[in-house]
Write an enzyme that holds these catalytic residues in place. Structure first.
Site, PDB file in Angstrom:
ATOM      1  N   TRP A   1       0.850  -1.191   0.000  1.00  8.55           N
ATOM      2  CA  TRP A   1       0.000   0.000   0.000  1.00  8.55           C
ATOM      3  C   TRP A   1       0.896   1.255   0.000  1.00  8.55           C
ATOM      4  O   TRP A   1       1.875   1.320   0.754  1.00  8.55           O
ATOM      5  CB  TRP A   1      -0.912  -0.011   1.240  1.00  8.55           C
ATOM      6  CG  TRP A   1      -1.675   1.275   1.352  1.00  8.55           C
ATOM      7  CD1 TRP A   1      -2.783   1.627   0.651  1.00  8.55           C
ATOM      8  CD2 TRP A   1      -1.341   2.388   2.190  1.00  8.55           C
ATOM      9  NE1 TRP A   1      -3.160   2.905   0.986  1.00  8.55           N
ATOM     10  CE2 TRP A   1      -2.299   3.398   1.933  1.00  8.55           C
ATOM     11  CE3 TRP A   1      -0.327   2.636   3.108  1.00  8.55           C
ATOM     12  CZ2 TRP A   1      -2.269   4.632   2.581  1.00  8.55           C
ATOM     13  CZ3 TRP A   1      -0.300   3.867   3.747  1.00  8.55           C
ATOM     14  CH2 TRP A   1      -1.268   4.845   3.486  1.00  8.55           C
TER      15      TRP A   1
ATOM     16  N   ASP B   1     -15.417  12.739  -2.800  1.00  3.25           N
ATOM     17  CA  ASP B   1     -14.876  11.469  -2.317  1.00  3.25           C
ATOM     18  C   ASP B   1     -15.697  10.990  -1.127  1.00  3.25           C
ATOM     19  O   ASP B   1     -16.875  11.351  -0.953  1.00  3.25           O
ATOM     20  CB  ASP B   1     -13.377  11.644  -1.994  1.00  3.25           C
ATOM     21  CG  ASP B   1     -12.573  10.380  -2.213  1.00  3.25           C
ATOM     22  OD1 ASP B   1     -12.581   9.514  -1.316  1.00  3.25           O
ATOM     23  OD2 ASP B   1     -11.949  10.243  -3.283  1.00  3.25           O
ATOM     24  N   ASP B   2     -15.085  10.207  -0.286  1.00  2.00           N
ATOM     25  CA  ASP B   2     -15.720   9.580   0.876  1.00  2.00           C
ATOM     26  C   ASP B   2     -16.363  10.637   1.783  1.00  2.00           C
ATOM     27  O   ASP B   2     -15.885  11.769   1.855  1.00  2.00           O
ATOM     28  CB  ASP B   2     -14.597   8.848   1.633  1.00  2.00           C
ATOM     29  CG  ASP B   2     -15.116   7.780   2.550  1.00  2.00           C
ATOM     30  OD1 ASP B   2     -16.326   7.733   2.778  1.00  2.00           O
ATOM     31  OD2 ASP B   2     -14.275   6.997   3.038  1.00  2.00           O
TER      32      ASP B   2
ATOM     33  N   TRP C   1     -14.942   3.813  -7.874  1.00  2.00           N
ATOM     34  CA  TRP C   1     -15.350   2.596  -7.141  1.00  2.00           C
ATOM     35  C   TRP C   1     -14.134   2.110  -6.353  1.00  2.00           C
ATOM     36  O   TRP C   1     -13.175   1.621  -6.938  1.00  2.00           O
ATOM     37  CB  TRP C   1     -15.847   1.541  -8.120  1.00  2.00           C
ATOM     38  CG  TRP C   1     -16.298   0.252  -7.483  1.00  2.00           C
ATOM     39  CD1 TRP C   1     -15.813  -0.332  -6.348  1.00  2.00           C
ATOM     40  CD2 TRP C   1     -17.328  -0.622  -7.946  1.00  2.00           C
ATOM     41  NE1 TRP C   1     -16.465  -1.502  -6.084  1.00  2.00           N
ATOM     42  CE2 TRP C   1     -17.406  -1.704  -7.054  1.00  2.00           C
ATOM     43  CE3 TRP C   1     -18.196  -0.609  -9.044  1.00  2.00           C
ATOM     44  CZ2 TRP C   1     -18.313  -2.763  -7.216  1.00  2.00           C
ATOM     45  CZ3 TRP C   1     -19.090  -1.669  -9.208  1.00  2.00           C
ATOM     46  CH2 TRP C   1     -19.151  -2.726  -8.297  1.00  2.00           C
ATOM     47  N   ASP C   2     -14.244   2.240  -5.043  1.00  2.00           N
ATOM     48  CA  ASP C   2     -13.127   1.919  -4.156  1.00  2.00           C
ATOM     49  C   ASP C   2     -13.327   0.562  -3.493  1.00  2.00           C
ATOM     50  O   ASP C   2     -14.447   0.031  -3.453  1.00  2.00           O
ATOM     51  CB  ASP C   2     -13.034   3.020  -3.078  1.00  2.00           C
ATOM     52  CG  ASP C   2     -11.618   3.239  -2.587  1.00  2.00           C
ATOM     53  OD1 ASP C   2     -10.776   2.343  -2.751  1.00  2.00           O
ATOM     54  OD2 ASP C   2     -11.357   4.326  -2.035  1.00  2.00           O
TER      55      ASP C   2
ATOM     56  N   ASN D   1     -11.538  -0.919   0.040  1.00  2.00           N
ATOM     57  CA  ASN D   1     -10.496  -0.538   0.988  1.00  2.00           C
ATOM     58  C   ASN D   1     -10.070  -1.609   1.975  1.00  2.00           C
ATOM     59  O   ASN D   1      -9.618  -1.278   3.070  1.00  2.00           O
ATOM     60  CB  ASN D   1     -10.928   0.715   1.745  1.00  2.00           C
ATOM     61  CG  ASN D   1     -10.532   1.958   0.971  1.00  2.00           C
ATOM     62  OD1 ASN D   1      -9.421   2.034   0.469  1.00  2.00           O
ATOM     63  ND2 ASN D   1     -11.434   2.901   0.848  1.00  2.00           N
TER      64      ASN D   1
ATOM     65  N   CYS E   1     -10.425   1.740  -7.991  1.00  2.00           N
ATOM     66  CA  CYS E   1      -9.514   2.124  -6.905  1.00  2.00           C
ATOM     67  C   CYS E   1      -9.590   1.042  -5.859  1.00  2.00           C
ATOM     68  O   CYS E   1     -10.649   0.460  -5.636  1.00  2.00           O
ATOM     69  CB  CYS E   1      -9.993   3.470  -6.337  1.00  2.00           C
ATOM     70  SG  CYS E   1      -9.066   4.033  -4.904  1.00  2.00           S
TER      71      CYS E   1
ATOM     72  N   ASP F   1      -2.238   5.557  -3.258  1.00  5.88           N
ATOM     73  CA  ASP F   1      -2.583   6.592  -2.275  1.00  5.88           C
ATOM     74  C   ASP F   1      -1.375   7.474  -1.969  1.00  5.88           C
ATOM     75  O   ASP F   1      -1.502   8.486  -1.282  1.00  5.88           O
ATOM     76  CB  ASP F   1      -3.096   5.956  -0.976  1.00  5.88           C
ATOM     77  CG  ASP F   1      -4.570   5.588  -1.082  1.00  5.88           C
ATOM     78  OD1 ASP F   1      -5.230   6.028  -2.036  1.00  5.88           O
ATOM     79  OD2 ASP F   1      -5.059   4.853  -0.208  1.00  5.88           O
TER      80      ASP F   1
END
Ligand code: GLA
Length: 720
Positions: free
Chosen positions: A188, A355-356, A466-467, A469, A515, A537
């Site tokens: 990451w 975003d989020d 479209w993430d 995580n 993403c 990121d």
């Protein structure tokens, strides 16, 4: 060979039929513009690989397949023959392409040729077990510079079988040793780091076991003879089109043979086929380049742009995007986003993305995932107030979603705790406080499609980011019979693809970014459904040069989201704004900075940079990339992009840290027409004189790069 003869030979190959069959000797020859690939039948009807290298124009040159002799009772002939798609059976102990168990316990599988069909650039060869009706169709598609291979395993027998390893393809290098493997590894915020290492006897495994493509290794390889560089040397390369657990094993046998096998990762894999059922593997693309790693990358970039991406060659260049994630994190609201949108529009931004943080009780990463309704405190007018303003500023609107995920603190989880992957009674590991929905279930898939479809139908949304995580854990699927539970690994990915396919069909013009906490879901499989991917990121510009160098080995600049963000950034490093822009302009330019904090000088520079991006982006995103100097090997990094029609080119150069007052090296350009004359222009529009392609490629361009983190760009326009 003289250059003229070479060019004529290439032209002959290019115009030749891409698939030829010598029926008398049972040899097939597949030819792309840069390579040929051959296989044939042994007297026992075993399909053997025969040739992979530069283009051939004469199928008769390829020797027919033959049965080898056993060397000893430890080295049977089966281990010496390059079987195109080996089943696990008989005395074969190399990596199998297919390994099965029948319901009655029989595990032996020996695949022999049955039939074939060719049409245009596609060939299908059917193999069958020597004893029962278990069939494999090997599909080949010949593209302009690569070949795509997949297999379809069909159970036509009377009993169920479990597939324990189902590979897309095995590729064989010319016999010999001394090869070198290049691959991309990382983690990451440090994805796609380029490695090169010698291949020795044994197996090197490149893989993902995390459910998605993965940050750690990307499904791409290149193999050279130990001496290739960007412009010289023979390179065999490939990439697997799969966004779930995958594996590529690079094996050097004791018999001086290197082979690469790739497909579904056999780790925790089991796929149950009842009589009449079949399984199709992902496509494994591969190619051969005579002129180094640069040509190998360009062949993959061409494949992605013309034959893989959703809109093919009709795709538009990526618009300049703004996203406030790094600036505001979860603190998004209508007034704040409108203020940023007004500033972004003045810079020339074309796509504004929230975003989020816009939905449910999402004030931090502890709650809200799964509740995809607009947060009424943050957006009292729904999203329409913001979208209308964004559109009136001349920008499209985009929205971040992470629809596979759920926080335990969400209405969705309270209503459907069973939708989460789980082994009943065992812990459910949370990562970033979230659990993962079992998208292999069709009801979960329908729910996720419904959420996204409703958002796209209710609001004027041009773009979803479209993430995803977190990685998988406890991948249990208790609702289906035990023998089907491991199919989750595969069906999850199919459903992911299918949702995006359906969304694009129902909402023409809708674009998607893949993403996964940065670059966790980047591969040729997802590129069939998305317009760009989030690279990492880590947006720190110097680190990005190496991440982007690795990314560009396999993927075209058009797909590479790259943002300019505030400094100091990761590593506490501060690079100048121009440097950050020029790094990001080598992909799909985005701005992720807090524009409220920018000075007038920053804003003015940004306006000029965005205008410059719009002039050069077609060349960068759709042109040919030449990596001139690597950030791994030099304190100066330089990349050049040449438009496909050869009329435009752009050179980017970056200096890490000047030492001893030394100037940067002359940058020897590539891919120009030696006989043409080019007008050179500085990044701020100043004329820099005219030069011939011959001079620019042999003497190069001298740029001024002084001190730490200096940067520049030079535009070239063909004038004669
Ligand atoms: C991931 C993405 C980021 C951002 C955050 C939001 O980390 O990679 O770009 O969208 O999620 O939570």
């Amino acid at each position: 060979m003289s250059r003229l003869i070479f060019v004529m030979l290439l032209a002959l190959c290019a115009s030749a039929q891409s698939i030829r069959h010598d029926a008398g000797r049972h040899v097939w020859l597949l030819t792309t513009h840069t390579s040929s690939y051959a296989m044939g039948l042994s007297p026992e009807n075993e399909l053997q690989h025969l040739y992979w290298g530069g283009p051939l124009w004469r199928v008769e040159d390829v020797p027919a397949a033959e049965r080898k002799r056993d060397i000893s009772s430890f080295d049977p002939h089966q281990m010496l023959e390059n079987e195109e798609y080996p089943g696990w059976g008989g005395p074969r102990f190399d990596e199998p392409a297919l390994k099965i168990t029948r319901a009655d316990g029989d595990r032996d599988l020996v695949l022999h040729y049955v039939s074939h069909q060719a049409k245009a650039n596609e060939l299908a060869i059917t193999l069958k077990d020597i004893h029962d009706d278990i069939e494999v169709e090997l599909d080949y598609i010949v593209h302009s510079g690569t070949i795509g291979r997949k297999s379809i395993i069909r159970n036509r027998s009377k009993q169920a079988i479990t597939l324990e390893s189902a590979q897309s393809a095995a590729w064989y290098l010319p016999a010999g040793v001394g090869y070198r493997l290049s691959y991309l590894s990382g983690r990451w915020a440090a994805e796609t780091q380029l490695n090169r290492e010698p291949i020795h006897e044994g197996i090197k495994t490149l893989e993902s076991r995390t459910g998605h493509t993965g940050h750690n290794i990307n499904p791409w390889f290149a193999i050279d003879e130990g001496d290739a560089d960007e412009t010289n040397g023979r390179v065999w390369f490939g990439a697997l089109a799969w966004s779930g657990n995958w594996r590529i094993s690079v094996e050097q046998t004791p018999y001086r043979q290197v082979r690469v096998t790739g497909g579904f990762n056999p780790f925790d894999f089991a796929y149950w086929l009842k009589p009449g059922e079949s399984l199709e593997t992902p496509v494994f693309y591969a190619g051969y380049a005579q002129r180094g790693f640069g040509e190998a990358s360009r062949l993959l970039h061409d494949l992605e742009r013309s034959d893989i991406q959703p809109d093919g060659l009709k795709a538009r260049p990526r618009p300049v995007l703004y996203n406030s994630w790094e600036a505001t994190e979860f603190n998004v609201d209508e007034a704040g986003q409108i203020a940023l949108a007004e500033k972004a529009a003045k810079l020339g931004v074309e796509l504004f993305v929230i975003d989020d943080g816009w939905f449910g009780k999402r004030n931090n990463d502890h709650a809200g995932l799964g509740d995809w309704t607009v947060n009424p405190q943050k957006f009292p007018n729904g999203l329409n107030g913001l979208i209308t303003r964004v559109n009136s500023l001349g920008m499209d609107f985009g929205l971040w979603v992470e629809p596979e995920m759920v926080n335990p603190d969400s209405d969705l989880y309270r209503a459907h705790p069973d939708w989460v992957m789980n082994f009943p009674g065992r812990p459910r590991s949370e990562l970033r406080n979230q659990l993962i929905l079992n998208m292999a279930r069709d009801d979960v898939k329908d729910y996720i499609f419904g959420v996204l479809d409703k958002l796209a139908s209710t609001y004027k949304i041009r773009y979803f980011k479209w993430d995803m995580n977190r990685i998988f854990s406890e991948p249990g699927w208790p609702e289906v019979p035990v023998e089907q539970q491991r199919e989750l690994w595969v069906k999850y990915v199919w459903n992911y693809y299918d949702i995006m396919k359906q969304l694009r069909e129902k909402h023409p013009g809708l674009e998607i970014e893949s993403c996964s906490g940065g670059g966790g879901r980047i591969d040729l499989g997802v590129l069939r459904y998305v317009d760009e991917v989030w690279t990492s990121d880590n947006t720190e510009a110097f680190d990005r040069l190496r991440i982007q160098e690795g990314f560009s080995q396999a993927y075209a600049a058009k797909f590479m989201s790259a943002w300019v963000t505030d400094v100091p950034n990761m590593n506490r490093r501060s690079t100048p704004l121009q440097y950050r822009f020029l790094v990001a302009m080598q992909g799909a330019l985005g701005i992720g900075a807090n524009l409220n904090r920018w000075s007038d000088a920053d804003t003015e520079l940004a306006k000029r940079m965005v205008a410059l991006d719009k002039r050069i982006r077609t060349t960068v995103q759709f042109g040919n990339l030449y990596r001139l100097l690597s950030p791994r090997l030099s304190d100066t990094t330089a990349n050049e992009y040449v438009s496909t029609d050869g009329r435009e080119a752009v050179l980017f150069a970056f200096r890490h840290s000047q030492e001893y007052n030394t100037p940067p090296p002359a940058l020897l350009l590539e891919g120009l027409d030696a006989r043409a004359v080019y007008r050179l222009e500085s990044l701020d529009g100043k004329p820099l004189g005219n030069s011939s392609g011959a001079y620019l490629m042999q003497q190069g361009v001298n740029v001024t790069l002084r001190g730490d983190f200096d940067s520049t760009a030079v535009l070239l326009h063909r004038v004669e």
